[in-house]
Design a protein around this motif. Structure first.
Motif, PDB file in Angstrom:
ATOM      1  N   ASP A  23       0.852  -1.181   0.000  1.00 21.35           N
ATOM      2  CA  ASP A  23       0.000   0.000   0.000  1.00 21.35           C
ATOM      3  C   ASP A  23       0.896   1.241   0.000  1.00 21.35           C
ATOM      4  OD1 ASP A  23      -1.623   2.184   1.674  1.00 21.35           O
ATOM      5  OD2 ASP A  23      -3.048   0.800   0.722  1.00 21.35           O
ATOM      6  N   ASP A  24       0.446   2.288  -0.674  1.00 25.01           N
ATOM      7  CA  ASP A  24       1.245   3.519  -0.720  1.00 25.01           C
ATOM      8  C   ASP A  24       1.553   4.070   0.667  1.00 25.01           C
ATOM      9  OD1 ASP A  24       1.350   3.399  -3.465  1.00 25.01           O
ATOM     10  OD2 ASP A  24      -0.162   4.956  -3.803  1.00 25.01           O
ATOM     11  N   THR A  25       0.692   3.793   1.632  1.00 30.85           N
ATOM     12  CA  THR A  25       0.927   4.284   2.993  1.00 30.85           C
ATOM     13  C   THR A  25       2.084   3.549   3.673  1.00 30.85           C
ATOM     14  OG1 THR A  25      -0.661   2.739   3.974  1.00 30.85           O
ATOM     15  CG2 THR A  25      -1.509   4.912   3.281  1.00 30.85           C
ATOM     16  N   GLN A  26       2.563   2.462   3.066  1.00 29.96           N
ATOM     17  CA  GLN A  26       3.639   1.659   3.663  1.00 29.96           C
ATOM     18  C   GLN A  26       5.014   1.973   3.076  1.00 29.96           C
ATOM     19  OE1 GLN A  26       1.689  -2.088   2.603  1.00 29.96           O
ATOM     20  NE2 GLN A  26       1.471  -2.541   4.791  1.00 29.96           N
ATOM     21  N   THR A 128       5.726  -5.161   5.169  1.00 25.36           N
ATOM     22  CA  THR A 128       4.348  -4.736   4.906  1.00 25.36           C
ATOM     23  C   THR A 128       3.305  -5.716   5.443  1.00 25.36           C
ATOM     24  OG1 THR A 128       4.417  -5.744   2.691  1.00 25.36           O
ATOM     25  CG2 THR A 128       5.040  -3.405   2.865  1.00 25.36           C
TER      26      THR A 128
END
Length: 190
Positions: A23-26, A128
């Motif tokens: 995920d981009d948040t990771q 992740t």
């Protein structure tokens, strides 16, 4: 004994879903791979995949590349790049002779990229919170190659010091430990 292309194809089948699952948040999360966060490790692995495709064709790679691969449809590009890597190592003569810029036996170079794909996919999965499997046949062929490369790789600062393992460690845990990783590494809790 399987071909490098067959081993890479089996590995890519497990590695690509890990990259797709990031995920981009990771992207700023730490990884088991030293100073790399997730974004930096995806960039590194993308560069490795591209350069070792060139090496399969006996070309001259550019390991100085530093652009950010984690833009736009980066997950699709990684999938496409690994497909091209598998195809490049399936070409007649790819495993024969000496590689391009590395001046090493081509099959040794093939095991180098296989090791990077296996271990860095594990790094990304751990960072992740994803599951990751490696085919036993891949591990069986990779372990002796990683062990043979380890002294020189440590000298070149590509591998860290071997991680001490308890008796009964699996073959995959041995691969990870040879590269300097703690097979029990978990992402820090927020």
């Amino acid at each position: 004994m399987k071909t490098i292309s067959e081993l890479l194809e089996e590995t890519a089948a497990h590695a690509v879903p890990v990259v797709r699952g990031i995920d981009d948040t990771q992207l700023a999360a730490p990884t088991p791979c030293g100073d790399y966060d997730v974004r930096a490790l995806v960039n590194h692995l993308s560069m490795v995949v591209d350069n070792f495709r060139i090496l399969a064709a006996k070309g001259e790679p550019d390991f100085s590349r530093t652009e950010d691969a984690v833009t736009g449809d980066w997950r699709d590009r990684f999938d496409e790049a690994t497909t091209l890597l598998v195809k490049a190592w399936a070409e007649p003569g790819a495993e024969e002779g000496v590689s391009g810029g590395m001046k090493l036996p081509a099959r040794t170079v093939g095991f180098m990229v296989l090791g990077d794909l296996v271990v860095h996919a594990w790094d990304l999965a751990r960072a992740t919170g994803q599951d990751y499997e490696v085919a036993p046949a891949v591990v069986a062929e990779l372990l002796p190659e990683v062990a043979a490369m380890a002294p020189q790789a440590r000298e070149a600062k590509v591998y860290g010091p071997a991680f001490p393992l308890p008796p009964g460690a699996t073959a995959f845990e041995q691969v990870l430990a040879e590269t300097g990783r703690d097979p029990g590494w978990r992402a820090p809790r927020p």
